[in-house]
Motif scaffolding. Structure first.
Motif, mmCIF file in Angstrom:
data_model
loop_
_atom_site.group_PDB
_atom_site.id
_atom_site.type_symbol
_atom_site.label_atom_id
_atom_site.label_comp_id
_atom_site.label_asym_id
_atom_site.label_seq_id
_atom_site.Cartn_x
_atom_site.Cartn_y
_atom_site.Cartn_z
ATOM 1 N N PRO A 1 22.573 -2.418 55.978
ATOM 2 C CA PRO A 1 23.425 -3.037 54.947
ATOM 3 C C PRO A 1 22.756 -4.225 54.259
ATOM 4 O O PRO A 1 23.045 -4.509 53.098
ATOM 5 C CB PRO A 1 24.667 -3.474 55.733
ATOM 6 C CG PRO A 1 24.233 -3.562 57.153
ATOM 7 C CD PRO A 1 23.180 -2.515 57.321
ATOM 8 N N VAL A 2 21.857 -4.913 54.944
ATOM 9 C CA VAL A 2 21.148 -6.023 54.311
ATOM 10 C C VAL A 2 20.244 -5.509 53.208
ATOM 11 O O VAL A 2 20.183 -6.081 52.107
ATOM 12 C CB VAL A 2 20.337 -6.796 55.368
ATOM 13 C CG1 VAL A 2 19.497 -7.883 54.700
ATOM 14 C CG2 VAL A 2 21.266 -7.403 56.408
ATOM 15 N N PHE B 1 15.537 -6.688 64.620
ATOM 16 C CA PHE B 1 16.990 -6.812 64.493
ATOM 17 C C PHE B 1 17.732 -5.483 64.631
ATOM 18 O O PHE B 1 18.962 -5.485 64.719
ATOM 19 C CB PHE B 1 17.335 -7.435 63.136
ATOM 20 C CG PHE B 1 16.672 -8.751 62.890
ATOM 21 C CD1 PHE B 1 17.155 -9.905 63.484
ATOM 22 C CD2 PHE B 1 15.549 -8.835 62.084
ATOM 23 C CE1 PHE B 1 16.533 -11.129 63.261
ATOM 24 C CE2 PHE B 1 14.926 -10.045 61.850
ATOM 25 C CZ PHE B 1 15.417 -11.200 62.454
ATOM 26 N N GLY B 2 17.003 -4.375 64.584
ATOM 27 C CA GLY B 2 17.655 -3.083 64.695
ATOM 28 C C GLY B 2 17.940 -2.466 63.340
ATOM 29 O O GLY B 2 18.294 -3.178 62.395
ATOM 30 N N ASP C 1 13.272 -3.843 61.383
ATOM 31 C CA ASP C 1 14.059 -3.009 62.296
ATOM 32 C C ASP C 1 13.629 -3.206 63.740
ATOM 33 O O ASP C 1 14.445 -3.065 64.665
ATOM 34 C CB ASP C 1 13.926 -1.538 61.906
ATOM 35 C CG ASP C 1 14.583 -1.243 60.565
ATOM 36 O OD1 ASP C 1 15.264 -2.142 60.031
ATOM 37 O OD2 ASP C 1 14.388 -0.119 60.036
ATOM 38 N N GLU D 1 20.392 -0.455 62.408
ATOM 39 C CA GLU D 1 21.798 -0.465 61.996
ATOM 40 C C GLU D 1 22.176 -1.812 61.372
ATOM 41 O O GLU D 1 22.975 -1.861 60.442
ATOM 42 C CB GLU D 1 22.696 -0.173 63.201
ATOM 43 C CG GLU D 1 22.542 1.241 63.756
ATOM 44 C CD GLU D 1 23.491 1.498 64.902
ATOM 45 O OE1 GLU D 1 24.237 0.555 65.276
ATOM 46 O OE2 GLU D 1 23.497 2.624 65.434
ATOM 47 N N ARG D 2 21.602 -2.881 61.876
ATOM 48 C CA ARG D 2 21.924 -4.203 61.331
ATOM 49 C C ARG D 2 21.215 -4.458 60.013
ATOM 50 O O ARG D 2 21.749 -5.133 59.130
ATOM 51 C CB ARG D 2 21.523 -5.264 62.353
ATOM 52 C CG ARG D 2 21.887 -6.681 61.949
ATOM 53 C CD ARG D 2 21.532 -7.660 63.035
ATOM 54 N NE ARG D 2 21.821 -9.035 62.638
ATOM 55 C CZ ARG D 2 21.530 -10.111 63.378
ATOM 56 N NH1 ARG D 2 20.948 -9.947 64.565
ATOM 57 N NH2 ARG D 2 21.823 -11.322 62.944
ATOM 58 N N MET D 3 20.007 -3.904 59.851
ATOM 59 C CA MET D 3 19.234 -4.160 58.654
ATOM 60 C C MET D 3 19.614 -3.261 57.477
ATOM 61 O O MET D 3 19.363 -3.612 56.329
ATOM 62 C CB MET D 3 17.739 -4.001 58.936
ATOM 63 C CG MET D 3 17.149 -5.076 59.820
ATOM 64 S SD MET D 3 17.415 -6.745 59.156
ATOM 65 C CE MET D 3 16.622 -6.613 57.553
#
Length: 310
Positions: free
Chosen positions: A91-92, A84-85, A81, A87-89
């Motif tokens: 869903p991954v 990449f943040g 996090d 919010e981006r991580m």
């Protein structure tokens, strides 16, 4: 000339054997003295070695034991996090969770599709389908039997919700609908399904009909692998009725039992023809109802069938 004369005089003098003996003895004495000195030095060295061993300093101390530094808890819960943040991580991570056990799967198993040859020739089936994940599943089950040239004499369908209560057993609850030429029943179902110790597959179910009739069923089977493809499967089923139900031909107590063995050959892991033998018998009031209807209380059957799953 003088050198030659001296050599002749030396050869002419008599040989003294004691001189050689003295010289030899002198040599042995010095050798003994050196051997004794070496032995003494060795003892002294050994003594110093023991002294050094007893007086050796202890080894280095182990690493200090202390709690993690406060900075170890100061970062984000997930290190990615920070790069990449969150919010981006998010869903991954959800995708990884699904790929490692969170996905829904399904299976259709036709456990028995067979012809029964014996006192009452006929056919029988036992199939089940499930869909879901590791913890929660939807089960559909169907079984029944009938005579050649006619419709099913008895059939049932179950729809169950299954919840894993430990790695080996599922708690199942749902409804069962009987399908037969005579009076039918709808039941509430509650039971357990899973693997007992030593890999016995077991199932125990309670049924409560819409008319308040309580019954139970217990099944157990075991796969004994004789070779890589040849499997012997003994099985046992017990049916119990907790009251007399003359309308259905059921007596109170142990109403019936089936014991059999099926030997299958796995052409492929999901396809196996089999042969077998089974003994079925009614007991108590159920046996009396059958005899009154002109039927046998029990008998043997030879089995020929196929097992498959998809």
């Amino acid at each position: 000339m003088s050198a030659l004369l001296a050599l002749l005089l030396a050869a002419a003098q008599p040989h003294d054997p004691h001189a050689d003996h003295a010289q030899h003895g002198q040599h042995d004495h010095h050798q003994d003295h050196r051997d004794h000195q070496d032995h003494q030095d060795h003892q002294d060295h050994s003594g110093h070695g023991d002294h050094a061993h007893h007086g050796a300093a202890p080894g280095p101390a182990g690493p200090p034991v202390a709690p993690p530094p406060p900075g170890a808890f100061g970062g984000p819960a997930h290190a990615a996090d920070a790069l990449f943040g969150a919010e981006r991580m998010a869903p991954v991570r959800e995708q990884i969770r699904r790929e490692h056990g969170g996905m829904a799967h399904s299976r259709l198993l036709v456990d028995r599709l067979e012809a029964r040859l014996g006192g009452h020739d006929g056919y029988a089936w036992d199939a089940q389908f499930w869909w879901g994940g590791d913890l929660d599943k939807l089960w559909l089950k169907s079984e029944g039997e009938g005579g050649f040239g006619g419709g099913p004499e008895h059939a049932e369908v179950q729809a169950l919700y299954s919840r894993a209560i430990d790695p080996w057993f599922d708690l199942q609850a749902g409804v069962r609908q009987d399908l037969r030429p005579g009076p039918n029943r709808t039941h509430a179902v509650l039971g357990l399904h899973g693997l007992a110790p030593y890999w016995f597959e077991v199932e125990a179910m309670l049924f409560l009909s819409t008319r308040g009739e309580l019954s139970a069923r217990a099944e157990a089977e075991y796969d004994l692998r004789l070779t890589r493809r040849l499997v012997l499967q003994p099985s046992l089923e017990l049916d119990v009725s907790f009251q007399d139900v003359p309308e259905l031909g059921l007596g109170s107590g142990l109403s019936g039992a089936e014991a059999g063995a099926r030997l299958r050959y796995e052409i492929a892991p999901n396809l196996a023809p089999y042969i077998g033998v089974e003994y079925a018998r009614a007991f108590g009031g159920t046996a009396r109802y059958r005899r009154a209807a002109g039927e046998d209380a029990g008998g043997w059957s030879a089995l020929v069938g196929i097992r498959a799953w998809f």
